[in-house]
Each structure stands twice: as structure tokens, then as C-alpha cells.
Motif scaffolding. Sequence first.
Motif, PDB file in Angstrom:
ATOM      1  N   HIS A 187     -16.315  -4.048  42.763  1.00 30.62           N
ATOM      2  CA  HIS A 187     -15.752  -5.331  42.918  1.00 30.62           C
ATOM      3  C   HIS A 187     -15.735  -6.155  41.507  1.00 30.62           C
ATOM      4  N   TYR A 188     -16.216  -5.623  40.625  1.00 29.00           N
ATOM      5  CA  TYR A 188     -16.183  -6.310  39.312  1.00 29.00           C
ATOM      6  C   TYR A 188     -15.558  -5.317  38.099  1.00 29.00           C
ATOM      7  N   LEU A 189     -15.251  -5.938  37.178  1.00 27.60           N
ATOM      8  CA  LEU A 189     -14.942  -5.169  36.038  1.00 27.60           C
ATOM      9  C   LEU A 189     -15.227  -5.814  34.598  1.00 27.60           C
ATOM     10  N   VAL A 190     -15.511  -5.181  33.455  1.00 25.07           N
ATOM     11  CA  VAL A 190     -15.784  -5.973  32.170  1.00 25.07           C
ATOM     12  C   VAL A 190     -14.748  -5.522  31.174  1.00 25.07           C
ATOM     13  N   LYS A 191     -13.994  -6.783  31.022  1.00 17.11           N
ATOM     14  CA  LYS A 191     -13.062  -6.795  30.252  1.00 17.11           C
ATOM     15  C   LYS A 191     -13.036  -7.670  28.857  1.00 17.11           C
ATOM     16  N   ASN A 192     -12.767  -7.106  27.829  1.00 14.08           N
ATOM     17  CA  ASN A 192     -13.020  -7.883  26.641  1.00 14.08           C
ATOM     18  C   ASN A 192     -14.388  -8.472  26.487  1.00 14.08           C
ATOM     19  N   GLY A 193     -15.439  -7.913  26.991  1.00  9.43           N
ATOM     20  CA  GLY A 193     -17.027  -8.689  27.121  1.00  9.43           C
ATOM     21  C   GLY A 193     -16.979  -9.525  28.168  1.00  9.43           C
ATOM     22  N   LYS A 194     -15.874  -9.895  29.078  1.00  6.44           N
ATOM     23  CA  LYS A 194     -16.061 -11.025  30.144  1.00  6.44           C
ATOM     24  C   LYS A 194     -15.921 -10.218  31.598  1.00  6.44           C
ATOM     25  N   ILE A 195     -16.616 -10.491  32.305  1.00  4.58           N
ATOM     26  CA  ILE A 195     -16.839 -10.120  33.856  1.00  4.58           C
ATOM     27  C   ILE A 195     -15.793 -10.677  34.418  1.00  4.58           C
ATOM     28  N   GLU A 196     -15.002  -9.766  35.344  1.00  2.00           N
ATOM     29  CA  GLU A 196     -13.742 -10.374  36.244  1.00  2.00           C
ATOM     30  C   GLU A 196     -13.963  -9.592  37.368  1.00  2.00           C
ATOM     31  N   HIS A 199      -9.357  -7.190  41.480  1.00  2.00           N
ATOM     32  CA  HIS A 199      -8.378  -7.501  42.540  1.00  2.00           C
ATOM     33  C   HIS A 199      -7.741  -6.088  42.898  1.00  2.00           C
ATOM     34  N   GLY A 200      -7.439  -5.796  44.238  1.00  3.80           N
ATOM     35  CA  GLY A 200      -6.656  -4.633  44.607  1.00  3.80           C
ATOM     36  C   GLY A 200      -7.640  -3.655  45.344  1.00  3.80           C
ATOM     37  N   ALA A 201      -7.398  -2.316  45.054  1.00  4.02           N
ATOM     38  CA  ALA A 201      -8.083  -1.057  45.597  1.00  4.02           C
ATOM     39  C   ALA A 201      -9.288  -1.413  45.541  1.00  4.02           C
ATOM     40  N   ASP A 202     -10.397  -0.616  46.410  1.00  2.00           N
ATOM     41  CA  ASP A 202     -11.872  -0.439  46.283  1.00  2.00           C
ATOM     42  C   ASP A 202     -11.890   1.182  45.654  1.00  2.00           C
ATOM     43  N   PRO A 203     -12.142   1.540  44.336  1.00  2.00           N
ATOM     44  CA  PRO A 203     -12.336   2.537  43.834  1.00  2.00           C
ATOM     45  C   PRO A 203     -13.473   3.221  44.355  1.00  2.00           C
ATOM     46  N   LYS A 204     -13.353   4.669  44.466  1.00  2.00           N
ATOM     47  CA  LYS A 204     -14.418   5.398  45.103  1.00  2.00           C
ATOM     48  C   LYS A 204     -15.014   6.306  43.703  1.00  2.00           C
ATOM     49  N   SER A 205     -14.588   6.224  42.822  1.00  2.00           N
ATOM     50  CA  SER A 205     -15.180   6.620  41.586  1.00  2.00           C
ATOM     51  C   SER A 205     -15.152   5.734  40.279  1.00  2.00           C
ATOM     52  N   LYS A 206     -16.086   5.872  39.508  1.00  2.00           N
ATOM     53  CA  LYS A 206     -16.346   4.704  38.544  1.00  2.00           C
ATOM     54  C   LYS A 206     -15.212   4.638  37.509  1.00  2.00           C
ATOM     55  N   PRO A 207     -14.782   3.319  37.855  1.00  2.00           N
ATOM     56  CA  PRO A 207     -13.671   2.918  36.391  1.00  2.00           C
ATOM     57  C   PRO A 207     -14.502   2.957  35.222  1.00  2.00           C
ATOM     58  N   ARG A 208     -13.502   3.154  34.239  1.00  2.00           N
ATOM     59  CA  ARG A 208     -14.016   3.014  32.791  1.00  2.00           C
ATOM     60  C   ARG A 208     -14.777   1.553  32.406  1.00  2.00           C
ATOM     61  N   ASP A 209     -14.337   0.574  32.877  1.00  2.00           N
ATOM     62  CA  ASP A 209     -14.597  -0.616  32.583  1.00  2.00           C
ATOM     63  C   ASP A 209     -15.419  -1.348  33.668  1.00  2.00           C
ATOM     64  N   ALA A 210     -15.804  -0.491  34.590  1.00  2.00           N
ATOM     65  CA  ALA A 210     -16.691  -1.215  35.767  1.00  2.00           C
ATOM     66  C   ALA A 210     -17.921  -1.939  35.178  1.00  2.00           C
ATOM     67  N   LEU A 211     -18.398  -2.777  35.880  1.00  2.00           N
ATOM     68  CA  LEU A 211     -19.377  -3.352  35.730  1.00  2.00           C
ATOM     69  C   LEU A 211     -20.768  -2.593  36.353  1.00  2.00           C
ATOM     70  N   VAL A 212     -21.686  -2.265  35.341  1.00  4.56           N
ATOM     71  CA  VAL A 212     -22.848  -1.640  35.773  1.00  4.56           C
ATOM     72  C   VAL A 212     -24.333  -2.158  35.751  1.00  4.56           C
TER      73      VAL A 212
END
Length: 357
Positions: A187-196, A199-212
Motif C-alpha cells: 500500500h505504500y512506496l518510498v519515492k525520493n526518500g518520501k513515503i507515498e 494508488h492503483g493495483a495491489d501488487p503480488k510481488s515486491k516493487p523496487r520502491d516498496a516500503l519495507v
Amino acid sequence: MTTFGVVMALVGVGGIVSVKYFLGQLTSNIQTTSSVLNASGGLGNSTTKAGELPKGAMNMLLLGLDTRTGWGEGESRSDTIMILHITASHDKAYMISIPRDTVAKIPADEEMGVREQTTKINAAYLFGSQNGRGWQGGAKLATKAIHELTGIEFDGVVVIDFNGFKGILEAMGGVRLCVDKEMWSSHYLVKNGKIEYAHGADPKSKPRDALVFKKGCREMQPWEALEFSRLRHSTNGDYDRQRHQQQLLRAMAKKASSAGIMGNPSKVAKILAAAGKSLKMDTNNVPVDNFIFGLKGLAAGDLIPIKTNGGTFSPGDGGEAINDDTRALFEATSADKLPEFLLRHPENVITDGAAAS
């Protein structure tokens, strides 16, 4: 359940006048109904007279709704389904989570015009709430389906949605939680050091910029704690999610009854007001203040998390099933023999560091 931990210690804030004031902050906002447990056919505890708090053990059904921005009535499923078995002394409770993807019979309800069908158990609330029947219809059909699955009769039903937990946690100022294994958020991504928010699809595999969420214990902000309770991308999937939810409830109860909260009447009032706005209840005709005050003995350390299906996916016909061990667990709960059952089957008690935190 957070509110029970708060009410438990209210006498220390300033005596009976404070108790009545703070309890009013809670109960004046709670939406109530008698249409769930007193429905035709009877879903409430048959051994207890309606309107009286049971003197013995109690079973409560907690339904947590998956709500999204823009959704209206009749669009939410009960993605969190938890049975709270309260001992006869009313000072200890066992938390039993039912997997949301369990394939089960959703019984027919002629009054609501719902036909019998077999599907995931979390759909019962959805079907019951449609066509203008609202949360009362959703809670009624969900309670019928869970009684059909477990054989357990209930003394109370509580409904709360995702935004409800958010309001309570914000009033608390967050909680301390322990992450026992690294997991990523869908549900959250980290872009340019900021957590966002993603929005959109619910990924089933880990995105590169996923919040860990890294291993370790720390104070979590309200949104972090909520997201932690939703994490499910792991080898144990929804079972890790169930464990996180149980862990969050324990942490909330512990924080609510802590000196930092109890010594701050303004914060207590905010927490109870947020809880009242979030809760919807059927107390089997017991006045809400009597129902809650009768459970004032429940404390954070007395919420004991229990595994179902050994804490991992149990395959069945068409999806997830309930295994024989969990059926025996349900039978023991229904017969008020859960502590004895757990003495014989201690492997069902969650004792890892994350739950104990």
C-alpha cells in the motif's frame, strides 16, 4: 477492546465522577442494534437471558471491515474475523482469528432475501449489508455464518472499520510494535526518500520502491501501525496478518492503560470519543455501559493470541479449509473448555516475541 483497558483504570483518574464522564464519552457515540443476536432463530447465547451480562464465560465476535475511499454501504467485507473468548472471571481473553479466505457455507436468510451459498467467509458481511441493510444486516449474516462454521454462540458482536482504528491510534499517538521478520507493504512506496500511498493495483510481488518493515521493536506512528497490521506478503500470508492484528490489539490495550495515558484525562477523553465513533455493537440487550464496565478486568497482558490451522495455509475443497485441530479448538471454545484444551495443546498458543510485545 482498547476502551476496555482504559475503563479498567479510570477510577485512578478521579473517582466515580470521572468514570461516569469518560464512560459517557464512549457510550454516547456507539451505534447499537439488537437485530443481530436477537434475530429469528436466535444467534445469542441460549444459556443467558437477553439483557443480562453472563456471569460465566463469554464469547464475542469482532468484525473488522475492509473499507476504501469512495466505498459506500454494501461494499465492504469483514476481512478481520476474530473470536474473543472471555473467561468466567472476566479478566482474561483468548483471541482466535478465522482466516478470511476460509471457504464456508453462508446460510440463507429469508428475512433479508439472501440465498444459501458456499464461498469465502468474509463475503457473509458483504452479502448481508447490501440492498440498504447496512452494518446491521452485514453483522447478522456474518454472525450466522461464523456460528455455522464454529458452533459458537455469542454474547456480543462488535464491528469496526479501518478508519475507526486509525482514529483511535491517532488519539493514542501511535504504539510500540515488534517486527519479527522483514516484510514489504503493498500500500505504500518510498519515492525520493518520501513515503507515498500507492494508488492503483495491489501488487503480488515486491516493487523496487516498496516500503519495507525491518525487523526490530520501535514506536510506530498511527499509519505505520495500521499498515503493519495489514502486511500479508510472506510465506504464511494471511496468518502473519492475523498475528499482526492480534499484536496490534495487545499493544493498543497496553498503551491505553499505561501511566502516560491514564495520567492525562484529556487524552483519555479523546481516545474514548474516537472509539465510540468507531464502534458498532450488539450487546444482546445489555446496556452498553454495563456491558463495557462488566469487562473492566481485561488488561493488555490478559489478551492471549491463539493460532488456527497451525498458523499456516490449510488446503481444502475449492480454497482454504479449517483443519481437524481447529475444529477441536472451536468445540472447546463453545463448551467453555478452552483453557483445558490449550493445556493439552500448548502449540496453539502464540508465544513468539512479536506477540508477547
